[in-house]
Scaffold this motif. Structure first.
Motif, PDB file in Angstrom:
ATOM      1  N   LYS A  99     -18.523 -31.543-122.454  1.00 18.94           N
ATOM      2  CA  LYS A  99     -19.582 -31.906-121.547  1.00 18.94           C
ATOM      3  C   LYS A  99     -18.862 -33.230-120.823  1.00 18.94           C
ATOM      4  O   LYS A  99     -19.064 -33.266-119.528  1.00 18.94           O
ATOM      5  CB  LYS A  99     -20.872 -32.429-122.333  1.00 18.94           C
ATOM      6  CG  LYS A  99     -21.982 -32.918-121.504  1.00 18.94           C
ATOM      7  CD  LYS A  99     -23.190 -33.124-122.104  1.00 18.94           C
ATOM      8  CE  LYS A  99     -24.233 -33.622-121.130  1.00 18.94           C
ATOM      9  NZ  LYS A  99     -25.423 -34.163-122.023  1.00 18.94           N
ATOM     10  N   ALA A 100     -18.084 -33.947-121.449  1.00 18.91           N
ATOM     11  CA  ALA A 100     -17.732 -34.943-120.739  1.00 18.91           C
ATOM     12  C   ALA A 100     -16.424 -34.644-119.631  1.00 18.91           C
ATOM     13  O   ALA A 100     -16.199 -35.106-118.540  1.00 18.91           O
ATOM     14  CB  ALA A 100     -16.838 -36.032-121.698  1.00 18.91           C
ATOM     15  N   ARG A 144     -17.951 -39.521-109.899  1.00 19.45           N
ATOM     16  CA  ARG A 144     -17.414 -38.352-109.380  1.00 19.45           C
ATOM     17  C   ARG A 144     -18.035 -37.870-108.178  1.00 19.45           C
ATOM     18  O   ARG A 144     -17.623 -36.961-107.420  1.00 19.45           O
ATOM     19  CB  ARG A 144     -17.239 -37.224-110.318  1.00 19.45           C
ATOM     20  CG  ARG A 144     -16.292 -37.480-111.768  1.00 19.45           C
ATOM     21  CD  ARG A 144     -14.728 -37.918-111.076  1.00 19.45           C
ATOM     22  NE  ARG A 144     -14.061 -38.006-112.159  1.00 19.45           N
ATOM     23  CZ  ARG A 144     -13.179 -38.802-112.170  1.00 19.45           C
ATOM     24  NH1 ARG A 144     -13.288 -39.990-111.280  1.00 19.45           N
ATOM     25  NH2 ARG A 144     -12.249 -39.266-113.300  1.00 19.45           N
ATOM     26  N   SER A 145     -19.292 -38.048-108.076  1.00 18.82           N
ATOM     27  CA  SER A 145     -19.999 -37.642-106.887  1.00 18.82           C
ATOM     28  C   SER A 145     -19.832 -38.681-105.829  1.00 18.82           C
ATOM     29  O   SER A 145     -20.384 -38.465-104.699  1.00 18.82           O
ATOM     30  CB  SER A 145     -21.534 -37.686-107.192  1.00 18.82           C
ATOM     31  OG  SER A 145     -21.925 -38.924-107.325  1.00 18.82           O
ATOM     32  N   SER A 155     -16.507 -31.513-118.476  1.00 17.34           N
ATOM     33  CA  SER A 155     -17.139 -30.880-117.039  1.00 17.34           C
ATOM     34  C   SER A 155     -17.912 -32.048-116.117  1.00 17.34           C
ATOM     35  O   SER A 155     -17.707 -31.782-114.980  1.00 17.34           O
ATOM     36  CB  SER A 155     -18.300 -30.025-117.661  1.00 17.34           C
ATOM     37  OG  SER A 155     -19.174 -30.445-118.151  1.00 17.34           O
ATOM     38  N   ALA A 156     -18.207 -33.160-116.687  1.00 19.23           N
ATOM     39  CA  ALA A 156     -18.639 -34.236-115.875  1.00 19.23           C
ATOM     40  C   ALA A 156     -17.608 -34.916-114.970  1.00 19.23           C
ATOM     41  O   ALA A 156     -18.127 -35.484-114.083  1.00 19.23           O
ATOM     42  CB  ALA A 156     -19.297 -35.264-116.785  1.00 19.23           C
ATOM     43  N   GLY A 157     -16.353 -34.797-115.594  1.00 20.83           N
ATOM     44  CA  GLY A 157     -15.273 -35.314-114.853  1.00 20.83           C
ATOM     45  C   GLY A 157     -14.309 -36.261-115.578  1.00 20.83           C
ATOM     46  O   GLY A 157     -13.419 -37.111-114.984  1.00 20.83           O
ATOM     47  N   PHE A 161     -22.321 -40.088-119.802  1.00 21.37           N
ATOM     48  CA  PHE A 161     -22.180 -38.783-118.905  1.00 21.37           C
ATOM     49  C   PHE A 161     -22.850 -38.912-117.452  1.00 21.37           C
ATOM     50  O   PHE A 161     -22.485 -38.759-116.481  1.00 21.37           O
ATOM     51  CB  PHE A 161     -23.378 -37.812-119.623  1.00 21.37           C
ATOM     52  CG  PHE A 161     -22.728 -37.215-120.890  1.00 21.37           C
ATOM     53  CD1 PHE A 161     -21.421 -36.599-120.901  1.00 21.37           C
ATOM     54  CD2 PHE A 161     -23.317 -37.216-121.994  1.00 21.37           C
ATOM     55  CE1 PHE A 161     -20.839 -36.439-122.270  1.00 21.37           C
ATOM     56  CE2 PHE A 161     -22.721 -37.107-123.251  1.00 21.37           C
ATOM     57  CZ  PHE A 161     -21.478 -36.549-123.382  1.00 21.37           C
ATOM     58  N   GLY A 162     -23.939 -39.756-117.355  1.00 22.93           N
ATOM     59  CA  GLY A 162     -24.404 -39.991-116.045  1.00 22.93           C
ATOM     60  C   GLY A 162     -23.562 -40.819-115.305  1.00 22.93           C
ATOM     61  O   GLY A 162     -23.430 -40.776-114.375  1.00 22.93           O
ATOM     62  N   ILE A 195     -20.378 -41.046-115.740  1.00 23.94           N
ATOM     63  CA  ILE A 195     -19.078 -40.363-114.960  1.00 23.94           C
ATOM     64  C   ILE A 195     -19.748 -39.405-113.930  1.00 23.94           C
ATOM     65  O   ILE A 195     -18.951 -39.529-112.735  1.00 23.94           O
ATOM     66  CB  ILE A 195     -18.497 -39.489-116.222  1.00 23.94           C
ATOM     67  CG1 ILE A 195     -17.928 -40.034-117.294  1.00 23.94           C
ATOM     68  CG2 ILE A 195     -17.519 -38.366-115.645  1.00 23.94           C
ATOM     69  CD1 ILE A 195     -17.735 -39.457-118.664  1.00 23.94           C
ATOM     70  N   GLU A 196     -20.713 -38.706-114.104  1.00 26.21           N
ATOM     71  CA  GLU A 196     -21.163 -38.006-112.805  1.00 26.21           C
ATOM     72  C   GLU A 196     -21.495 -38.880-111.379  1.00 26.21           C
ATOM     73  O   GLU A 196     -21.268 -38.243-110.409  1.00 26.21           O
ATOM     74  CB  GLU A 196     -22.494 -37.334-113.313  1.00 26.21           C
ATOM     75  CG  GLU A 196     -22.237 -36.137-114.454  1.00 26.21           C
ATOM     76  CD  GLU A 196     -23.461 -35.573-115.098  1.00 26.21           C
ATOM     77  OE1 GLU A 196     -24.903 -36.016-114.688  1.00 26.21           O
ATOM     78  OE2 GLU A 196     -23.297 -34.544-115.974  1.00 26.21           O
ATOM     79  N   SER A 250     -14.097 -41.066-107.183  1.00 24.47           N
ATOM     80  CA  SER A 250     -14.076 -39.839-107.554  1.00 24.47           C
ATOM     81  C   SER A 250     -12.566 -39.270-108.053  1.00 24.47           C
ATOM     82  O   SER A 250     -12.572 -38.484-108.899  1.00 24.47           O
ATOM     83  CB  SER A 250     -14.243 -38.614-106.334  1.00 24.47           C
ATOM     84  OG  SER A 250     -13.125 -38.938-105.267  1.00 24.47           O
TER      85      SER A 250
END
Length: 121
Positions: free
Chosen positions: A93-94, A69-70, A96-98, A62-63, A65-66, A75
């Motif tokens: 959750k995955a 995406r940032s 929404s993280a991207g 998750f971290g 992916i975030e 991205s």
């Protein structure tokens, strides 16, 4: 179609299986042991698609992916989550993280290759 793929997984066995499946399909595989290592590898390559596990030390999926995406450089790269987890809330959750898609382990190499071609095409 030849793809440049980054695969991030803390299991050596899984990295070996991914490397075999990807290279057998004519793809170039770049491997990383966790999210932080994945970010280091990304500084040296330009992948067409990224595969990541969720449960990893130092930086989980998750971290990772975030972080991707940032950053404008990464991205838009499709990200497939490859994990033993199948709970709907983790998929949400995955997403929404991207994350672009979700594949449950153990994976079928032919289906993985097809999914990579679909998201990268």
């Amino acid at each position: 179609m030849s793809l440049n793929v980054l695969a991030v997984d803390d299991s050596r066995t899984m990295r070996d299986m991914l490397n075999l499946a990807l290279s057998s399909a004519g793809f170039t595989a770049h491997l990383a042991e966790d999210g932080l290592h994945g970010l280091e590898v990304l500084s040296e390559i330009e992948p067409d698609v990224i595969i990541t596990d969720i449960n990893m030390p130092r930086m989980d999926g998750f971290g990772f992916i975030e972080a991707l995406r940032s950053d404008d450089r990464w991205s838009r790269i499709p990200i497939l989550v490859l994990t033993t987890e199948s709970a709907d809330e983790l998929k949400a959750k995955a997403r929404s993280a991207g994350a672009t898609g979700w594949i449950v382990k153990p994976f079928d190499p032919a289906k993985l290759v097809k999914a990579l071609q679909m998201v990268a095409g």
